[in-house]
Design a protein around this motif. Structure first.
Motif, PDB file in Angstrom:
ATOM      1  N   TYR A  16       0.429   3.915  -2.837  1.00 58.60           N
ATOM      2  CA  TYR A  16      -0.328   5.107  -2.436  1.00 58.60           C
ATOM      3  C   TYR A  16       0.451   6.088  -1.556  1.00 58.60           C
ATOM      4  O   TYR A  16      -0.033   7.177  -1.286  1.00 58.60           O
ATOM      5  CB  TYR A  16      -1.598   4.691  -1.689  1.00 58.60           C
ATOM      6  N   MET A  62       0.832  -1.206   0.000  1.00 54.78           N
ATOM      7  CA  MET A  62       0.000   0.000   0.000  1.00 54.78           C
ATOM      8  C   MET A  62       0.868   1.258   0.000  1.00 54.78           C
ATOM      9  O   MET A  62       0.593   2.211  -0.732  1.00 54.78           O
ATOM     10  CB  MET A  62      -0.950  -0.001   1.200  1.00 54.78           C
ATOM     11  N   ILE A  63       1.935   1.254   0.794  1.00 52.21           N
ATOM     12  CA  ILE A  63       2.833   2.411   0.833  1.00 52.21           C
ATOM     13  C   ILE A  63       3.514   2.595  -0.514  1.00 52.21           C
ATOM     14  O   ILE A  63       3.647   3.729  -1.004  1.00 52.21           O
ATOM     15  CB  ILE A  63       3.867   2.257   1.968  1.00 52.21           C
ATOM     16  N   ILE A 122      -8.670  -1.652  -4.281  1.00 49.82           N
ATOM     17  CA  ILE A 122      -7.224  -1.438  -4.224  1.00 49.82           C
ATOM     18  C   ILE A 122      -6.590  -1.733  -5.582  1.00 49.82           C
ATOM     19  O   ILE A 122      -7.187  -2.388  -6.432  1.00 49.82           O
ATOM     20  CB  ILE A 122      -6.557  -2.273  -3.109  1.00 49.82           C
ATOM     21  N   TYR A 160      -2.030   6.087   2.842  1.00 53.00           N
ATOM     22  CA  TYR A 160      -2.914   5.159   2.130  1.00 53.00           C
ATOM     23  C   TYR A 160      -4.214   4.879   2.872  1.00 53.00           C
ATOM     24  O   TYR A 160      -5.120   4.238   2.341  1.00 53.00           O
ATOM     25  CB  TYR A 160      -2.198   3.841   1.829  1.00 53.00           C
ATOM     26  N   VAL A 191      -7.776   5.052   1.301  1.00 55.07           N
ATOM     27  CA  VAL A 191      -8.263   3.952   0.463  1.00 55.07           C
ATOM     28  C   VAL A 191      -9.038   2.966   1.336  1.00 55.07           C
ATOM     29  O   VAL A 191     -10.112   2.494   0.963  1.00 55.07           O
ATOM     30  CB  VAL A 191      -7.096   3.242  -0.254  1.00 55.07           C
TER      31      VAL A 191
END
Length: 126
Positions: free
Chosen positions: A101, A97-98, A115, A105, A108
């Protein structure tokens, strides 16, 4: 099919699993489709992954003790993680995620947005 992330504590997860039900305050749940996936994230762990098995509906019955979630959808848990697996899955989730985004993040997750497909692929291998 898309995958979303939901933050839940153990009691919330257990209730969702017991009832085969996910509830939300947002109307966006109406766009979810049968076959979509929902990852249940706890604090530093992934508890499980559920598949949507029904259409969204409204219900006024209070089920969860942490709030009123009238927008609901039927789910089926398709994967559960033990403590060690959950930690490893969380690290993969967080790092992915990092990478996509950035450090912020959480929006989200908060908005239950689908995702990125590359993250979905990684989580589907667990």
């Amino acid at each position: 099919m898309v995958m979303r992330i939901a933050s839940v504590d153990k009691d919330q997860y257990d209730k969702c699993k017991e009832l085969g039900l996910w509830g939300d305050e947002n109307f966006s749940i109406n766009s979810w489709k049968v076959g979509d996936l929902l990852v249940f994230k706890g604090k530093n762990t992934i508890r499980g992954i559920a598949k949507v098995v029904g259409k969204a509906f409204k219900d006024d019955l209070i089920i969860w003790d942490n709030g009123f979630y009238p927008n609901r959808i039927k789910i089926e848990i398709v994967k559960e993680f033990n403590s060690e697996e959950g930690k490893e899955a969380f690290e993969l989730y967080r790092d992915s995620m990092i990478a996509v985004y950035g450090n912020k993040y959480g929006w989200v997750v908060l908005n239950k947005l689908p995702i990125d497909s590359e993250i979905e692929k990684k989580l589907n291998t667990l």
